[in-house]
Design a protein around this motif. Structure first.
Motif, short mmCIF file in Angstrom:
data_model
loop_
_atom_site.label_atom_id
_atom_site.label_comp_id
_atom_site.label_asym_id
_atom_site.label_seq_id
_atom_site.Cartn_x
_atom_site.Cartn_y
_atom_site.Cartn_z
N ARG A 86 0.81 -1.07 0.01
CA ARG A 86 0.11 -0.01 -0.03
C ARG A 86 0.87 1.25 0.04
N LYS B 135 0.73 4.00 -3.01
CA LYS B 135 0.44 5.38 -2.56
C LYS B 135 1.49 6.20 -3.39
N PRO C 211 -4.69 0.88 -4.76
CA PRO C 211 -4.01 -0.57 -4.22
C PRO C 211 -4.96 -1.64 -4.74
#
Length: 67
Positions: free
Chosen positions: A49, A53, A59
């Motif tokens: 994740r 990002k 995701p």
């Protein structure tokens, strides 16, 4: 702007694995799909994740929100 993988504060073992595979900056991972990223040894959901990002990706693109 090149964001280094070390700046994401990933697990040291995962960072070592990514460096051994030749990935130094976040843009090196741009061509990998989500499945390929998750197949890297040591890659867990939390680290994935963070990388997603930093790559400005969703995701979980296939997941549908419940209504």
């Amino acid at each position: 702007m090149d964001t280094k993988l070390a700046d994401l504060k990933l697990k040291p073992s995962l960072l070592n694995e990514l460096n051994q595979l030749g990935y130094e900056v976040i843009e090196d991972l741009q061509h990998l799909s989500a499945a390929e990223l998750l197949r890297i040894p040591g890659m867990g959901g939390h680290c994935y994740r963070k990388i997603a990002k930093a790559l400005s990706r969703d995701p979980y693109p296939e997941m549908k929100k419940r209504s």
